[in-house]
Design a protein around this motif. Structure first.
Motif, mmCIF file in Angstrom:
data_model
loop_
_atom_site.group_PDB
_atom_site.id
_atom_site.type_symbol
_atom_site.label_atom_id
_atom_site.label_comp_id
_atom_site.label_asym_id
_atom_site.label_seq_id
_atom_site.Cartn_x
_atom_site.Cartn_y
_atom_site.Cartn_z
ATOM 1 N N GLN A 82 0.871 -1.418 0.001
ATOM 2 C CA GLN A 82 0.003 -0.067 -0.099
ATOM 3 C C GLN A 82 0.952 1.466 0.098
ATOM 4 N N LEU A 83 2.237 1.186 -0.537
ATOM 5 C CA LEU A 83 2.675 2.394 -0.659
ATOM 6 C C LEU A 83 2.352 3.688 -1.391
ATOM 7 N N ARG A 84 2.571 4.475 -0.783
ATOM 8 C CA ARG A 84 1.993 5.910 -1.467
ATOM 9 C C ARG A 84 3.253 6.429 -1.659
ATOM 10 N N ILE A 85 4.315 6.521 -1.024
ATOM 11 C CA ILE A 85 5.674 7.168 -1.338
ATOM 12 C C ILE A 85 6.683 6.300 -1.314
ATOM 13 N N LEU A 86 7.655 6.570 -2.361
ATOM 14 C CA LEU A 86 8.903 5.766 -2.333
ATOM 15 C C LEU A 86 10.035 6.853 -1.788
ATOM 16 N N PRO A 87 10.655 6.740 -0.885
ATOM 17 C CA PRO A 87 11.502 7.747 -0.397
ATOM 18 C C PRO A 87 12.693 8.142 -0.939
ATOM 19 N N PRO A 88 13.124 9.065 -1.209
ATOM 20 C CA PRO A 88 14.317 9.412 -1.914
ATOM 21 C C PRO A 88 15.651 8.693 -1.582
ATOM 22 N N GLU A 89 15.447 8.275 -0.215
ATOM 23 C CA GLU A 89 16.624 7.194 0.302
ATOM 24 C C GLU A 89 16.967 5.947 -0.758
ATOM 25 N N VAL A 90 15.876 5.743 -1.505
ATOM 26 C CA VAL A 90 16.244 4.575 -2.461
ATOM 27 C C VAL A 90 17.463 4.782 -3.291
ATOM 28 N N GLY A 91 17.801 5.987 -3.301
ATOM 29 C CA GLY A 91 18.866 6.291 -4.229
ATOM 30 C C GLY A 91 20.270 5.629 -3.472
ATOM 31 N N LYS A 92 20.020 5.453 -2.256
ATOM 32 C CA LYS A 92 21.294 4.831 -1.749
ATOM 33 C C LYS A 92 21.620 3.361 -2.020
ATOM 34 N N LEU A 93 20.647 2.766 -2.526
ATOM 35 C CA LEU A 93 20.800 1.451 -3.167
ATOM 36 C C LEU A 93 21.354 1.628 -4.431
ATOM 37 N N THR A 94 22.465 1.695 -4.835
ATOM 38 C CA THR A 94 23.017 2.044 -5.821
ATOM 39 C C THR A 94 23.503 0.794 -6.534
ATOM 40 N N ARG A 95 23.483 -0.543 -6.156
ATOM 41 C CA ARG A 95 23.683 -1.699 -6.829
ATOM 42 C C ARG A 95 22.500 -2.520 -7.288
ATOM 43 N N ILE A 96 21.464 -1.833 -7.022
ATOM 44 C CA ILE A 96 20.247 -2.625 -7.639
ATOM 45 C C ILE A 96 20.126 -2.717 -9.089
ATOM 46 N N VAL A 97 19.759 -3.860 -9.470
ATOM 47 C CA VAL A 97 19.523 -4.375 -10.852
ATOM 48 C C VAL A 97 18.296 -4.288 -11.314
ATOM 49 N N VAL A 98 17.387 -4.920 -10.508
ATOM 50 C CA VAL A 98 15.783 -5.188 -10.785
ATOM 51 C C VAL A 98 15.201 -4.403 -9.539
ATOM 52 N N LEU A 99 14.098 -3.608 -9.642
ATOM 53 C CA LEU A 99 13.302 -2.711 -8.617
ATOM 54 C C LEU A 99 11.850 -3.098 -9.125
ATOM 55 N N ASN A 100 11.173 -3.885 -8.461
ATOM 56 C CA ASN A 100 9.570 -4.034 -8.605
ATOM 57 C C ASN A 100 8.975 -3.290 -7.722
ATOM 58 N N LEU A 101 8.041 -2.272 -8.100
ATOM 59 C CA LEU A 101 7.118 -1.567 -7.316
ATOM 60 C C LEU A 101 5.938 -1.958 -7.619
ATOM 61 N N SER A 102 5.530 -2.727 -8.316
ATOM 62 C CA SER A 102 4.091 -3.206 -8.943
ATOM 63 C C SER A 102 3.125 -3.171 -7.930
ATOM 64 N N GLY A 103 1.656 -2.597 -8.274
ATOM 65 C CA GLY A 103 0.715 -3.071 -7.147
ATOM 66 C C GLY A 103 0.744 -2.259 -5.934
ATOM 67 N N ASN A 104 1.106 -0.893 -6.161
ATOM 68 C CA ASN A 104 1.004 -0.075 -4.845
ATOM 69 C C ASN A 104 0.272 1.090 -5.153
ATOM 70 N N ARG A 105 0.338 2.191 -4.522
ATOM 71 C CA ARG A 105 -0.475 3.482 -4.754
ATOM 72 C C ARG A 105 0.332 4.793 -4.900
ATOM 73 N N LEU A 106 1.747 4.415 -5.565
ATOM 74 C CA LEU A 106 2.439 5.577 -5.918
ATOM 75 C C LEU A 106 2.057 6.660 -7.048
ATOM 76 N N LYS A 107 1.983 7.707 -6.640
ATOM 77 C CA LYS A 107 1.588 8.727 -7.553
ATOM 78 C C LYS A 107 2.563 9.483 -8.485
ATOM 79 N N ARG A 108 3.998 9.375 -7.705
ATOM 80 C CA ARG A 108 5.186 9.683 -8.367
ATOM 81 C C ARG A 108 6.433 8.947 -7.930
ATOM 82 N N LEU A 109 7.541 9.204 -8.546
ATOM 83 C CA LEU A 109 8.620 8.439 -8.071
ATOM 84 C C LEU A 109 9.697 9.509 -7.905
#
Length: 301
Positions: A82-109
């Motif tokens: 039920q995520l509405r916000i993806l925090p800017p801290e996601v930028g710390k995960l610099t090794r990410i190859v695959v990011l799956n945010l499907s099926g939430n309530r995000l209005k922006r990234l």
């Protein structure tokens, strides 16, 4: 005996113990790990190729903060919450190859997605996006991008810089025309724009010389553009459920279309549920060779 039973009974009645038991039933896996003093890294899964962290269908409304302290994560799955916000801290995960945010309530990234320089796959389908951050164009290694089932009507021009992008899903949005940036994605081999508000396909579609699968079903497309016949790499072309009445005489140039296809999963030409003028419906029933032969003869005449 009775005293022991009484002491045991009173122990069970202890308010703090009852609270802890009740509380423990509601603990999420990460809270459980932290409460027991375990390192959150114990929740990581080490596969053959990637280090994975998954919190799927946990009912989360917020991303747990400890996640930003796990920079080794390469595949992160936060789908179906039920995520509405993806925090800017996601930028710390610099090794990410695959990011799956499907099926939430995000209005922006967040624009900090631009820091994920290693990211190759991004799923944000089934959310509430009304815009895509232009900073996403900095993810030069991105190969797969799914934005289906959102509220998008446009894309930032900067996405033209995603030179490695091979698969793009924009289906079930509110696009009235194909975004111009799409025509700059020379490596695209898969493009899905079904169930939008398209009334035409721009002549620039011919720029996508590597396109093998193009799905534009369930729109309001009035004509089959001749320029689409120049995309000779096409193996699956789905224009079902549109408003197409005629087919271009150059259609036979699409020699890699193997058949008239009826099953959505089959390669070939999908052209059913269009108000095709006669004799096209009968020719289609006869198969692709009959249709191509008719169009070639028509072209000669």
């Amino acid at each position: 005996m009775g005293a022991k039973q009484s002491r045991g009974h009173s122990k069970d009645k202890d308010p703090q113990r009852i609270w802890l038991l009740g509380r423990r039933q509601k603990l999420s896996p990460w809270d459980d790990a932290l409460l027991s003093g375990r390192d959150p890294r114990s929740l990581l899964k080490h596969g053959m190729h990637h280090i994975t962290f998954s919190l799927v269908t946990k009912g989360m409304t917020d991303v747990p903060d400890f996640l930003w302290g796990l920079p080794e994560v390469q595949k992160l799955n936060l789908s179906h919450n039920q995520l509405r916000i993806l925090p800017p801290e996601v930028g710390k995960l610099t090794r990410i190859v695959v990011l799956n945010l499907s099926g939430n309530r995000l209005k922006r990234l967040p624009g900090e997605l631009s820091l994920l320089k290693s990211m190759k796959v991004l799923f944000v389908n089934m959310n509430c996006l009304t815009e895509v951050p232009p900073e996403l164009s900095s993810c030069k290694h991105l190969e797969v991008l799914s934005l289906s089932h959102n509220c998008l009507a446009q894309l930032p021009a900067s996405l033209a810089d995603l030179s490695s992008l091979r698969k793009l899903n924009l289906s079930n949005n509110a696009f009235a025309h194909l975004p111009m940036c799409v025509f700059s994605l020379k490596q695209l081999d898969f493009l899905h724009v079904g169930s939008n508000r398209l009334e035409n396909i721009a002549e620039s579609i011919q720029c996508l010389a590597s396109l093998q699968i193009f799905i534009a079903e369930s729109n309001n497309i009035h004509s089959f553009p001749r320029s689409l016949c120049l995309v000779t790499s096409l193996e699956l072309l789905n224009l079902n459920d549109n408003d197409i009445q005629t087919l271009p005489e150059e259609l036979y140039l699409l020699g890699r279309l193997a058949r008239i296809a009826w099953n959505p999963m089959d390669k070939g030409l999908h052209i059913s549920h269009n108000p095709l003028s006669k004799p096209l419906p009968e020719l289609i029933e006869g198969g692709l060779e009959m249709l191509f032969s008719y169009l070639k003869d028509k072209n000669r005449n």
